[in-house]
Design a protein around this motif. Structure first.
Motif, short mmCIF file in Angstrom:
data_model
loop_
_atom_site.label_atom_id
_atom_site.label_comp_id
_atom_site.label_asym_id
_atom_site.label_seq_id
_atom_site.Cartn_x
_atom_site.Cartn_y
_atom_site.Cartn_z
N PHE A 29 0.83 -1.21 0.00
CA PHE A 29 0.00 0.00 0.00
C PHE A 29 0.86 1.26 0.00
CE2 PHE A 29 -4.33 -1.51 0.77
CZ PHE A 29 -4.11 -2.81 1.20
N ASP A 30 0.56 2.16 -0.91
CA ASP A 30 1.09 3.52 -0.83
C ASP A 30 0.43 4.18 0.39
OD1 ASP A 30 2.15 6.08 -1.73
OD2 ASP A 30 0.09 6.52 -2.37
N MET A 31 0.99 5.28 0.88
CA MET A 31 0.44 5.89 2.10
C MET A 31 -0.40 7.15 1.86
SD MET A 31 2.38 6.93 5.62
CE MET A 31 3.05 8.47 5.05
N ASP A 32 0.23 8.22 1.29
CA ASP A 32 -0.50 9.47 1.09
C ASP A 32 -1.58 9.29 0.02
OD1 ASP A 32 0.69 11.51 2.85
OD2 ASP A 32 2.52 11.08 1.75
N GLY A 33 -2.80 9.63 0.36
CA GLY A 33 -3.89 9.51 -0.60
C GLY A 33 -4.47 8.11 -0.69
N VAL A 34 -3.86 7.16 0.05
CA VAL A 34 -4.39 5.79 0.10
C VAL A 34 -4.78 5.46 1.54
CG1 VAL A 34 -3.81 3.33 -0.15
CG2 VAL A 34 -3.20 4.95 -1.95
N HIS A 65 2.00 15.30 -9.86
CA HIS A 65 3.41 15.17 -9.48
C HIS A 65 3.60 14.35 -8.21
CE1 HIS A 65 4.51 17.93 -12.60
NE2 HIS A 65 3.75 18.89 -12.11
N GLU A 66 2.49 13.88 -7.61
CA GLU A 66 2.60 13.14 -6.36
C GLU A 66 3.58 11.98 -6.52
OE1 GLU A 66 -0.96 11.31 -4.81
OE2 GLU A 66 0.21 10.37 -3.22
N GLY A 67 4.54 11.89 -5.61
CA GLY A 67 5.52 10.81 -5.65
C GLY A 67 6.88 11.32 -6.12
N VAL A 198 -1.25 -0.99 -4.33
CA VAL A 198 -2.44 -0.14 -4.20
C VAL A 198 -1.97 1.32 -4.20
CG1 VAL A 198 -4.51 0.38 -2.85
CG2 VAL A 198 -3.56 -1.95 -2.85
N GLU A 199 -2.39 2.06 -5.20
CA GLU A 199 -1.86 3.40 -5.46
C GLU A 199 -2.95 4.40 -5.83
OE1 GLU A 199 0.52 5.50 -5.71
OE2 GLU A 199 2.30 4.33 -5.20
N ASN A 200 -2.77 5.65 -5.46
CA ASN A 200 -3.71 6.70 -5.86
C ASN A 200 -3.13 7.65 -6.91
OD1 ASN A 200 -1.90 7.89 -3.86
ND2 ASN A 200 -3.17 9.70 -4.14
N ALA A 201 -1.81 7.60 -7.14
CA ALA A 201 -1.17 8.62 -7.97
C ALA A 201 -0.71 8.05 -9.31
CB ALA A 201 0.04 9.20 -7.24
N PRO A 202 -0.80 8.86 -10.39
CA PRO A 202 -0.33 8.38 -11.69
C PRO A 202 1.12 7.87 -11.66
CG PRO A 202 -1.55 10.43 -11.97
CD PRO A 202 -1.43 10.21 -10.49
MG MG Z 1 -0.12 8.43 -2.86
#
Ligand code: MG
Length: 256
Positions: A29-34, A65-67, A198-202
């Motif tokens: 799991f990614d953290m920010d936004g997830v 630009h997230e990430g 599991v990711e929220n960012a492009p």
């Molecule tokens: Mg994220």
């Protein structure tokens, strides 16, 4: 989402990667936004910071630009608007301004549905892991407070572990390596088809796909779904709650 859609996504992944089947063991799991609803604060602070320095970065674009590293984001905007890269000193000042603003923001809440999903994941016998570009020193303590009894410190990848960061596949490859070390599998014992991302960012989706892992996008921000699907996301949910509600279906297909 019906079961057929999940099965088709898995079939497509298997065809692309050449695996005969999925063999799910761990979920990265990614953290920010997830896990945390923290992207609103990041986007707002980026926008305000750039404006303070005479540069323009709309809030929605911050999600694109997230990430990326702070320096990377600053230079993209600088090149676009001024035609030259920012100096080391500018980067330092701009990034410090943004970090100070961010630290004054209220602490982000847990993403709705995230804890419930993690509990289900763990109960299914799938190991939940965190792979983040964040380098906050209080990260583990904060994760444990918000998601009690879910994560193991040895199975976390943070900014301190990686050299390149997303969209490079490195963080997710390192996650797989940490899993291998921790489980003492043989080198051959760990393969991308044993994981999901599991990711929220492009850029995060790009990193997961480049690592060869089945990548589930959760669109928790303002970008169109296409921004995530075009990076190769294998499945897409519109919230962590939706993913949580669908976990049984996803798991049935991925373990098969
Ligand atoms: Mg994220």
């Amino acid at each position: 989402m019906d079961r057929k859609e999940i099965e088709q996504a898995v079939e497509k992944y298997l065809t692309q990667t050449g695996y005969e089947r999925m063999a799910l063991k761990a979920a990265m799991f990614d953290m920010d936004g997830v896990l945390f609803d923290s992207m609103k604060n990041h986007a707002k602070c980026w926008h305000e910071t750039m404006a303070h320095f005479g540069l323009d970065l709309p809030e929605w674009e911050a999600y694109m630009h997230e990430g990326r590293t702070g320096a990377g984001t600053i230079n993209i905007v600088s090149m676009r608007q001024r035609g030259y890269e920012a100096t080391e000193e500018e980067i330092h000042n701009i990034y410090k301004y943004k970090s100070d603003l961010f630290n004054r923001c209220p602490k982000a809440e847990r993403m709705p549905g995230a804890y419930e999903l993690l509990v289900k994941v763990k109960a299914s016998g799938v190991v939940p892991m965190v792979v983040t570009g964040s380098g906050q020193v209080t990260l583990l303590e904060r994760l444990n407070r918000n998601f009690p009894d879910i994560f193991q410190a040895e199975l976390m990848v943070t900014a301190f572990d990686v050299k390149y960061g997303k969209p490079n596949p490195e963080p997710y490859l390192m996650g797989m390596e940490k899993y291998r070390e921790n489980r003492q599998c043989s080198q051959e014992g760990v393969e991308p088809n044993q994981f999901v991302v599991v990711e929220n960012a492009p850029l995060g989706v790009q990193a997961g796909v480049a690592a060869g892992v089945f990548t589930i996008a959760v669109n928790t921000g303002p970008l169109p779904d296409e921004a995530l699907l075009s990076q190769g996301a294998n499945l897409l949910f519109h919230s962590m709650q939706e993913f949580c509600d669908e976990w049984e279906n996803v798991y049935e297909v991925l373990k098969a």
